[in-house]
Design a protein around this motif. Structure first.
Motif, short mmCIF file in Angstrom:
data_model
loop_
_atom_site.label_atom_id
_atom_site.label_comp_id
_atom_site.label_asym_id
_atom_site.label_seq_id
_atom_site.Cartn_x
_atom_site.Cartn_y
_atom_site.Cartn_z
N ASP A 106 51.70 61.83 1.93
CA ASP A 106 51.77 60.38 1.79
C ASP A 106 51.85 59.71 3.16
O ASP A 106 51.27 58.64 3.37
CB ASP A 106 52.98 60.00 0.94
CG ASP A 106 52.73 60.18 -0.54
OD1 ASP A 106 51.59 60.53 -0.92
OD2 ASP A 106 53.67 59.98 -1.33
N ALA A 133 52.67 51.25 -0.38
CA ALA A 133 51.91 50.58 -1.45
C ALA A 133 50.45 51.01 -1.46
O ALA A 133 49.88 51.24 -2.54
CB ALA A 133 52.02 49.07 -1.27
N ASP A 134 49.85 51.16 -0.28
CA ASP A 134 48.43 51.53 -0.24
C ASP A 134 48.21 52.95 -0.72
O ASP A 134 47.23 53.26 -1.40
CB ASP A 134 47.87 51.34 1.17
CG ASP A 134 48.63 52.14 2.21
OD1 ASP A 134 49.85 52.31 2.07
OD2 ASP A 134 47.99 52.60 3.19
N ALA A 170 50.26 54.60 -2.87
CA ALA A 170 50.54 54.63 -4.30
C ALA A 170 49.35 54.11 -5.11
O ALA A 170 49.08 54.59 -6.21
CB ALA A 170 51.79 53.81 -4.60
N ALA A 171 48.64 53.13 -4.54
CA ALA A 171 47.48 52.57 -5.24
C ALA A 171 46.31 53.55 -5.26
O ALA A 171 45.62 53.70 -6.28
CB ALA A 171 47.06 51.26 -4.58
N LYS A 172 46.07 54.23 -4.13
CA LYS A 172 44.93 55.14 -4.03
C LYS A 172 45.21 56.50 -4.67
O LYS A 172 44.31 57.15 -5.19
CB LYS A 172 44.56 55.34 -2.57
CG LYS A 172 43.97 54.13 -1.88
CD LYS A 172 43.63 54.43 -0.43
CE LYS A 172 43.07 53.23 0.28
NZ LYS A 172 42.78 53.52 1.72
N TYR A 173 46.47 56.93 -4.59
CA TYR A 173 46.84 58.26 -5.08
C TYR A 173 48.03 58.15 -6.03
O TYR A 173 49.15 58.54 -5.70
CB TYR A 173 47.20 59.18 -3.90
CG TYR A 173 46.12 59.27 -2.85
CD1 TYR A 173 45.06 60.16 -2.98
CD2 TYR A 173 46.16 58.46 -1.71
CE1 TYR A 173 44.07 60.25 -2.01
CE2 TYR A 173 45.17 58.53 -0.74
CZ TYR A 173 44.13 59.42 -0.89
OH TYR A 173 43.15 59.50 0.07
N PRO A 174 47.81 57.59 -7.21
CA PRO A 174 48.93 57.41 -8.15
C PRO A 174 49.46 58.76 -8.65
O PRO A 174 48.72 59.74 -8.74
CB PRO A 174 48.29 56.61 -9.30
CG PRO A 174 46.83 56.95 -9.22
CD PRO A 174 46.53 57.13 -7.76
N ASN A 187 51.06 60.42 -11.80
CA ASN A 187 51.27 60.23 -13.23
C ASN A 187 52.36 61.18 -13.73
O ASN A 187 52.19 62.40 -13.72
CB ASN A 187 49.97 60.49 -14.00
CG ASN A 187 48.88 59.52 -13.60
OD1 ASN A 187 49.14 58.33 -13.43
ND2 ASN A 187 47.65 60.01 -13.46
#
Length: 412
Positions: free
Chosen positions: A250, A273-274, A276-280, A282
């Motif tokens: 990360d 944030a960037d 988390a958005a690209k590599y969520p 689950n």
């Protein structure tokens, strides 16, 4: 005195008694692979501790000698009682921040990865806690607690925590209000939302009650053990590295240099944030949770269990003699131990490479024994070489007869 070394036979005895309790009550709180994985992490921790515990002891002794505000006597009973309680107070904050900060959780998460809860879980310890752990106990040095007293109460605190890792002991009435018990420590190992990040004390539950981190075990909320990001592996090396690798990935992916730095010290679970958005990530709902499992035949299980006994014996031997050995001896011993436990983890995962790695492990035992003899770690004679030869021959014969894994089994 090395209290943990002398406690090892009692640990083994109590684990055997818990297995008998399982059988008597008709339950199963142990799985072979999970237990070996926990014990492997413990063996790695004690072995690596021979190399790293000097950091904490040296810094503590230096602070006590040069910065101590008062001088307490190890001959006084009240000093021992004070140190015992004060250590647990420091442990509470070490433990709590170990759950609340990313880089500290990277070390401590090892202890929580088991999806079972039994006495073997107590021995599942980190190999990297030494990096920051020593900081939390410096207040004891500043208030004059002698190193001998500090080391003793630290060992007693750790030994106390062994017995609370069981599902066989119910709530204990008034005892629950003062001390850590199996019930309120089961809460601590849960991944249920209502239980997470609670009950941090080592001996006393009073700190949790005082600082609002206490949670009682609820009759209508059965505990589900483990972590919300499962390890899904029986590899003890990966167990120690998993969360560090996640943080590193990360950090590298983050565009902001500030995010690359602060991710390590932010609250557990925080991600740029960037990224988390690209590599969520689950995460499964708790209702979907299933324990990690890789099917093995009875013969495969018996083989790996017998091989693991060797490392328990070797780990105990190193714990007894390691402090008197040269650094190069400890490094080689740790490397041999780590590789062997890694191979057994691969075996438990039933990977295609397992049989070849196991053959390599057996072959390396011969030069390892020779190096141990040259270093004076083992007084080896003809009998020892004969026993090693016989053990290696029997292991090779077993390998030939055991079924070869064709692929890694899917967790069930």
């Amino acid at each position: 005195m090395n209290y943990v070394l002398y406690a090892v036979p009692f640990f083994i005895l109590l684990i055997a008694l818990e297995l008998l309790a399982d059988r008597w009550r008709g339950v199963s709180t142990y799985r072979l692979a999970d237990s070996i994985n926990s014990l492997s992490a413990g063996v790695l921790s004690t072995t690596s501790g021979l190399l790293t515990k000097g950091l904490g002891l040296l810094t503590y002794s230096f602070a006590w000698q040069h910065w101590g505000l008062v001088e307490l006597s190890a001959q006084s009973l009240w000093v021992w009682l004070f140190a015992f309680v004060f250590y647990d107070f420091c442990y509470y904050w070490n433990h709590r921040l170990g759950h609340e900060r990313n880089v500290l959780w990277a070390a401590h998460s090892v202890h929580h990865q088991s999806e079972d809860y039994n006495l073997s879980t107590a021995l599942r310890q980190t190999s990297s806690g030494f990096i920051f752990g020593w900081i939390f106990y410096l207040p004891m040095a500043l208030l004059g607690v002698p190193p001998l007293v500090f080391l003793t109460v630290a060992a007693l605190n750790l030994l106390y925590q062994f017995w609370v890792h069981t599902r066989h002991v119910p709530k204990l009435g008034w005892f629950e209000w003062i001390f850590i018990t199996p019930s309120n420590h089961r809460v601590h190992h849960a991944q249920n939302a209502v239980y997470m990040d609670r009950n941090y004390g080592g001996v006393f539950i009073l700190w949790d009650r005082l600082f609002a981190t206490f949670q009682e075990e609820l009759d209508d909320e059965p505990v589900i053990f483990g972590v919300t990001t499962p390890l899904a592996s029986w590899n003890p090396l990966w167990a120690n590295l998993q969360f560090y690798v996640q943080l590193w990935r990360d950090a590298v992916r983050a565009e902001s240099r500030w995010d690359q730095l602060r991710i390590w010290f932010m609250r557990t679970g925080w991600r740029p944030a960037d990224v988390a958005a690209k590599y969520p990530q689950n995460k499964l709902e708790l209702a979907q949770f299933v324990k990690f499992e890789v099917p093995l035949s009875g013969a495969q299980k018996l083989y790996v269990a017998l091989q693991f006994v060797l490392y328990v014996g070797a780990g105990s031997y190193l714990l007894a003699l390691g402090e008197s050995q040269a650094l190069r001896v400890l490094l080689l011993s740790s490397a041999w131990m780590a590789f062997g436990l890694y191979v057994l983890g691969v075996w438990l995962e039933n990977r295609p490479a397992a049989i070849w790695l196991e053959a390599l492990r057996l072959a390396l035992n011969l030069p390892a024994l020779w190096l141990a003899q040259q270093a004076g770690l083992l007084p080896i004679g003809l009998l020892a070489w004969s026993l090693l030869g016989g053990y290696s021959l029997l292991s090779v014969l077993a390998l030939v007869r055991l079924p070869r894994p064709s692929q890694r089994a899917v967790p069930a």
